[in-house]
Each structure stands twice: as structure tokens, then as C-alpha cells.
Design a protein around this motif. Structure first.
Motif, PDB file in Angstrom:
ATOM      1  N   LYS A   2       0.600  -1.303   0.238  1.00  0.00           N
ATOM      2  CA  LYS A   2       0.148   0.063  -0.236  1.00  0.00           C
ATOM      3  C   LYS A   2       1.021   1.395   0.439  1.00  0.00           C
ATOM      4  O   LYS A   2       2.154   1.332   0.599  1.00  0.00           O
ATOM      5  N   ALA A   3       0.330   2.138  -1.079  1.00  0.00           N
ATOM      6  CA  ALA A   3       1.008   3.674  -0.535  1.00  0.00           C
ATOM      7  C   ALA A   3       1.233   4.432   0.673  1.00  0.00           C
ATOM      8  O   ALA A   3       2.499   4.851   0.659  1.00  0.00           O
ATOM      9  N   ASP A  21       7.994   2.126  -8.095  1.00  0.00           N
ATOM     10  CA  ASP A  21       7.852   2.063  -6.498  1.00  0.00           C
ATOM     11  C   ASP A  21       7.158   4.147  -6.534  1.00  0.00           C
ATOM     12  O   ASP A  21       5.790   4.127  -6.239  1.00  0.00           O
ATOM     13  N   SER A  24       3.764   3.556  -8.302  1.00  0.00           N
ATOM     14  CA  SER A  24       2.893   2.795  -7.808  1.00  0.00           C
ATOM     15  C   SER A  24       2.400   3.735  -6.944  1.00  0.00           C
ATOM     16  O   SER A  24       0.405   4.080  -6.343  1.00  0.00           O
ATOM     17  N   VAL A  25       2.572   3.944  -6.207  1.00  0.00           N
ATOM     18  CA  VAL A  25       2.048   5.347  -5.055  1.00  0.00           C
ATOM     19  C   VAL A  25       1.724   6.553  -5.458  1.00  0.00           C
ATOM     20  O   VAL A  25       0.680   6.555  -5.394  1.00  0.00           O
ATOM     21  N   GLU A  28      -2.410   5.040  -6.959  1.00  0.00           N
ATOM     22  CA  GLU A  28      -2.738   5.080  -5.510  1.00  0.00           C
ATOM     23  C   GLU A  28      -3.311   6.569  -5.033  1.00  0.00           C
ATOM     24  O   GLU A  28      -4.462   6.199  -4.574  1.00  0.00           O
TER      25      GLU A  28
END
Length: 82
Positions: A2-3, A21, A24-25, A28
Motif C-alpha cells: 500500500k502507498a 515504486d 505505484s504510489v 494510488e
């Protein structure tokens, strides 16, 4: 991951992060990003006056992690106000 958890880890250790990475953050949290076939990714959000350009290197310098964390904080603050 999760972020929020990843952001906590980024804040405590600013080394050894990949562009995957960051993306992904950003996904989200609703931070837009683009890469027009260049060596950099550009992150932007309406809560931030400036865009953040991060080189897509294998080892991303810790200064970019710090700048990304500051951007995330601005994004979080803007979502609390609305």
C-alpha cells in the motif's frame, strides 16, 4: 504494498527506490505522471504549483525521494481541505 506503508519506508530510508515504486504510489494517490519516451518521468497534481521531474535511473538519488514525499504531503493536505 500500500502507498502509505511505502511512503513510511521511503521517509525512513531514502535509498534503493525504483521508478516502479514512485509510479505505484502516484497511481494510488491520484498523482498524474507522464514519460514521453525521455529519460525522466514528470509527476503533477493540481495541488502543486510545480511539476516534479525525476530521472528514470536504476538508483534514484535520495533528493528526489525527499521532493516526492513533499509533493505527496501537499496532495494529502489538498484532499483533506476538500
Amino acid at each position: 504494498m500500500k502507498a502509505e506503508k511505502m511512503l513510511e519506508r521511503m521517509a525512513s530510508n531514502k535509498r534503493d527506490w525504483s521508478m516502479k515504486d514512485f509510479l505505484s504510489v502516484a497511481d494510488e494517490l491520484g498523482i498524474e505522471h507522464r514519460n514521453n519516451g525521455t529519460t525522466h518521468f514528470v509527476f503533477c497534481h493540481q495541488a502543486c504549483l510545480r511539476h516534479l521531474s525525476i530521472p528514470n535511473h536504476k538508483d534514484i538519488h535520495p533528493d528526489y525521494v525527499t521532493k516526492f514525499l513533499k509533493m505527496v504531503e501537499k496532495v494529502k493536505l489538498s484532499s483533506v481541505k476538500t
